[in-house]
Scaffold this motif. Structure first.
Motif, PDB file in Angstrom:
ATOM      1  N   GLU A 137       0.729  -1.182   0.046  1.00 30.63           N
ATOM      2  CA  GLU A 137      -0.014  -0.100  -0.046  1.00 30.63           C
ATOM      3  C   GLU A 137       0.888   1.229   0.033  1.00 30.63           C
ATOM      4  O   GLU A 137       2.236   1.105   0.285  1.00 30.63           O
ATOM      5  CB  GLU A 137      -0.811  -0.041   1.306  1.00 30.63           C
ATOM      6  N   VAL A 138       0.308   2.395  -0.255  1.00 27.84           N
ATOM      7  CA  VAL A 138       1.206   3.593  -0.296  1.00 27.84           C
ATOM      8  C   VAL A 138       0.435   4.719   0.283  1.00 27.84           C
ATOM      9  O   VAL A 138      -0.874   4.527   0.739  1.00 27.84           O
ATOM     10  CB  VAL A 138       1.230   4.329  -1.863  1.00 27.84           C
ATOM     11  N   PRO A 139       0.761   5.615   1.025  1.00 29.33           N
ATOM     12  CA  PRO A 139       0.097   6.658   1.811  1.00 29.33           C
ATOM     13  C   PRO A 139      -0.770   7.506   1.316  1.00 29.33           C
ATOM     14  O   PRO A 139      -0.787   7.475  -0.201  1.00 29.33           O
ATOM     15  CB  PRO A 139       1.371   7.529   2.443  1.00 29.33           C
ATOM     16  N   ASP A 140      -1.746   8.037   1.780  1.00 30.00           N
ATOM     17  CA  ASP A 140      -2.832   8.689   1.059  1.00 30.00           C
ATOM     18  C   ASP A 140      -2.363   9.855   0.393  1.00 30.00           C
ATOM     19  O   ASP A 140      -1.621  10.667   0.721  1.00 30.00           O
ATOM     20  CB  ASP A 140      -3.833   9.302   2.286  1.00 30.00           C
ATOM     21  N   MET A 141      -2.752  10.051  -0.793  1.00 26.86           N
ATOM     22  CA  MET A 141      -2.341  11.161  -1.727  1.00 26.86           C
ATOM     23  C   MET A 141      -3.049  12.383  -1.359  1.00 26.86           C
ATOM     24  O   MET A 141      -2.228  13.419  -1.450  1.00 26.86           O
ATOM     25  CB  MET A 141      -2.879  10.825  -3.096  1.00 26.86           C
ATOM     26  N   ASP A 142      -3.865  12.385  -0.397  1.00 27.84           N
ATOM     27  CA  ASP A 142      -4.386  13.613  -0.064  1.00 27.84           C
ATOM     28  C   ASP A 142      -3.811  14.088   1.314  1.00 27.84           C
ATOM     29  O   ASP A 142      -4.140  15.208   1.620  1.00 27.84           O
ATOM     30  CB  ASP A 142      -6.071  13.507   0.290  1.00 27.84           C
ATOM     31  N   GLU A 143      -2.694  13.408   1.744  1.00 28.17           N
ATOM     32  CA  GLU A 143      -1.909  13.761   2.669  1.00 28.17           C
ATOM     33  C   GLU A 143      -0.524  13.865   2.419  1.00 28.17           C
ATOM     34  O   GLU A 143       0.243  12.854   2.714  1.00 28.17           O
ATOM     35  CB  GLU A 143      -2.090  13.047   4.137  1.00 28.17           C
TER      36      GLU A 143
ATOM     37  N   GLY B 233      16.950  -6.304  11.471  1.00 27.30           N
ATOM     38  CA  GLY B 233      16.218  -6.354  10.084  1.00 27.30           C
ATOM     39  C   GLY B 233      15.888  -5.277   9.425  1.00 27.30           C
ATOM     40  O   GLY B 233      16.110  -3.814  10.159  1.00 27.30           O
ATOM     41  N   PRO B 234      15.632  -4.912   8.230  1.00 20.79           N
ATOM     42  CA  PRO B 234      15.193  -3.897   7.451  1.00 20.79           C
ATOM     43  C   PRO B 234      13.870  -3.329   7.937  1.00 20.79           C
ATOM     44  O   PRO B 234      12.953  -4.167   7.677  1.00 20.79           O
ATOM     45  CB  PRO B 234      15.201  -4.406   6.000  1.00 20.79           C
ATOM     46  N   ALA B 235      13.764  -2.100   8.134  1.00 18.90           N
ATOM     47  CA  ALA B 235      12.286  -1.432   8.239  1.00 18.90           C
ATOM     48  C   ALA B 235      12.417  -0.600   6.971  1.00 18.90           C
ATOM     49  O   ALA B 235      13.160   0.067   6.657  1.00 18.90           O
ATOM     50  CB  ALA B 235      12.377  -0.471   9.434  1.00 18.90           C
ATOM     51  N   VAL B 236      11.175  -0.620   6.482  1.00 20.90           N
ATOM     52  CA  VAL B 236      10.753   0.000   4.915  1.00 20.90           C
ATOM     53  C   VAL B 236       9.777   1.284   5.141  1.00 20.90           C
ATOM     54  O   VAL B 236       8.612   0.793   5.876  1.00 20.90           O
ATOM     55  CB  VAL B 236      10.443  -1.017   4.124  1.00 20.90           C
ATOM     56  N   LEU B 237      10.259   2.132   4.839  1.00 14.20           N
ATOM     57  CA  LEU B 237       9.233   3.353   4.827  1.00 14.20           C
ATOM     58  C   LEU B 237       9.026   3.721   3.427  1.00 14.20           C
ATOM     59  O   LEU B 237      10.112   3.936   2.666  1.00 14.20           O
ATOM     60  CB  LEU B 237       9.819   4.445   5.503  1.00 14.20           C
ATOM     61  N   LEU B 238       7.939   4.234   3.172  1.00 15.46           N
ATOM     62  CA  LEU B 238       7.394   4.684   1.688  1.00 15.46           C
ATOM     63  C   LEU B 238       6.969   6.061   1.888  1.00 15.46           C
ATOM     64  O   LEU B 238       6.382   6.358   2.652  1.00 15.46           O
ATOM     65  CB  LEU B 238       6.568   3.818   0.906  1.00 15.46           C
ATOM     66  N   GLY B 239       7.389   6.970   0.768  1.00 13.00           N
ATOM     67  CA  GLY B 239       6.388   8.241   0.678  1.00 13.00           C
ATOM     68  C   GLY B 239       6.380   8.753  -0.612  1.00 13.00           C
ATOM     69  O   GLY B 239       7.376   8.229  -1.528  1.00 13.00           O
ATOM     70  N   HIS B 240       5.569   9.636  -0.768  1.00 11.79           N
ATOM     71  CA  HIS B 240       5.211  10.205  -2.387  1.00 11.79           C
ATOM     72  C   HIS B 240       6.443  11.074  -2.804  1.00 11.79           C
ATOM     73  O   HIS B 240       6.757  11.908  -1.657  1.00 11.79           O
ATOM     74  CB  HIS B 240       3.845  10.608  -2.396  1.00 11.79           C
ATOM     75  N   LYS B 241       6.621  11.302  -3.921  1.00  9.65           N
ATOM     76  CA  LYS B 241       7.581  12.388  -4.290  1.00  9.65           C
ATOM     77  C   LYS B 241       6.637  13.691  -4.439  1.00  9.65           C
ATOM     78  O   LYS B 241       7.116  14.824  -4.340  1.00  9.65           O
ATOM     79  CB  LYS B 241       8.156  12.062  -5.526  1.00  9.65           C
ATOM     80  N   ASP B 242       5.612  13.529  -5.153  1.00  8.49           N
ATOM     81  CA  ASP B 242       4.683  14.546  -5.222  1.00  8.49           C
ATOM     82  C   ASP B 242       3.226  13.949  -5.534  1.00  8.49           C
ATOM     83  O   ASP B 242       2.879  12.922  -5.753  1.00  8.49           O
ATOM     84  CB  ASP B 242       5.269  15.497  -6.379  1.00  8.49           C
ATOM     85  N   THR B 243       2.657  14.922  -5.588  1.00  8.68           N
ATOM     86  CA  THR B 243       1.127  14.861  -6.010  1.00  8.68           C
ATOM     87  C   THR B 243       0.629  15.534  -7.005  1.00  8.68           C
ATOM     88  O   THR B 243       1.306  15.933  -7.914  1.00  8.68           O
ATOM     89  CB  THR B 243       0.061  15.163  -4.684  1.00  8.68           C
ATOM     90  N   ARG B 244      -0.689  15.308  -7.460  1.00 12.38           N
ATOM     91  CA  ARG B 244      -1.248  16.204  -8.720  1.00 12.38           C
ATOM     92  C   ARG B 244      -0.968  17.793  -8.627  1.00 12.38           C
ATOM     93  O   ARG B 244      -0.637  18.443  -9.456  1.00 12.38           O
ATOM     94  CB  ARG B 244      -2.398  15.835  -8.712  1.00 12.38           C
ATOM     95  N   THR B 245      -0.901  18.251  -7.391  1.00 13.19           N
ATOM     96  CA  THR B 245      -0.616  19.646  -7.260  1.00 13.19           C
ATOM     97  C   THR B 245       0.570  20.167  -6.365  1.00 13.19           C
ATOM     98  O   THR B 245       0.834  21.393  -6.802  1.00 13.19           O
ATOM     99  CB  THR B 245      -1.880  20.133  -6.604  1.00 13.19           C
TER     100      THR B 245
END
Length: 248
Positions: A125-131, A148-160
């Motif tokens: 899953e990915v974080p909410d695009m509205d946040e 062990g490896p902890a994995v964090l994901l984050g968006h680079k940008d959104t539509r705006t």
């Protein structure tokens, strides 16, 4: 998620001076209009944040300069090689505790962390695009600070607008990442390397494989942006190892 093709022109016979001047003016105006139209298309297109499964290795050049921070060579290795380690002794792992916040002072990042599982198609899953200022921790792996490896994901940008990991590619070896945890401790990680990998060449074993030390792997989108599909072609992956911790 916008990232921004060469044009190979063909020769034309010589034209009278007046006609040539008119042609140049029209061409310049057309070029400006094309750039504006292209920017509008990019800004209205969403990016891709999922992780595909068909992956190999990818050789990459040096990281370009951005925001005044000189670039460094990107990490390169076969996909089955372990992640790069910082030149500092790792700290002993801690007991598990859910992460609540990520702070990367060198990039101006201070963001809450949400928990992520698997989507219906089997990808993370990915974080909410509205946040946009929200990172996500993949809860089926280690917690940050645990062995062990902890994995964090984050968006680079959104539509705006830019998002939490917009500047992640700028991070440098030796930079510090802090993860605050529910047990009121802060795990401090030191960056050992940054990799850019094609989404069809993702280093699965290096990112998700078991490790003895407490590691943190940050993932976002990067590389060229495909306007046709609305996806970035690559992932940016940061590898860091816990080198200390303290009470929050």
């Amino acid at each position: 998620m916008p990232d921004h093709r060469p044009y190979r022109g063909t020769a034309h016979p010589a034209a009278p001076r007046g006609a040539l001047k008119a042609v140049l003016i029209v061409a310049a105006l057309a070029g400006v209009a094309s750039v504006v139209a292209g920017l509008l298309i990019v800004l209205r297109s969403p990016g891709e944040y999922g992780l595909p499964r068909d992956r190999d290795t990818l050789n990459l050049p040096a990281q370009p300069e951005q925001s005044g921070r000189p670039g460094q060579a990107l990490f390169q290795a076969p996909a089955d090689m372990p992640p790069p380690l910082p030149r500092i002794t790792p700290a002993p792992p801690m007991l598990p505790s859910t992460p609540t916040r990520i702070v990367i002072t060198s990039l101006g990042i201070d963001a809450p962390i949400t928990s992520l599982g698997l989507a219906k198609d089997g990808t993370i899953e990915v974080p909410d695009m509205d946040e946009p200022n929200l990172a996500g921790w993949y809860r089926n792996m280690s917690t940050p600070g645990e062995a062990g490896p902890a994995v964090l994901l984050g968006h680079k940008d959104t539509r705006t607008r830019a998002a939490v990991f917009a500047r992640l590619r700028e991070i440098k070896n030796g930079d510090v990442i802090e993860i605050r945890r529910q047990d009121r401790t802060t795990a401090v990680f030191t960056v050992g390397g940054v990799e850019q990998a094609g989404k069809k060449a993702f280093p699965t074993q290096r990112v998700y494989g078991p490790r003895d030390d407490a590691q943190l792997h940050l993932i976002t989108c990067g590389g060229d942006y495909d306007r046709t599909t609305g996806h970035y072609l690559d992932n940016i992956i940061v590898y860091a190892t816990m080198t200390s911790f303290h009470r929050s």
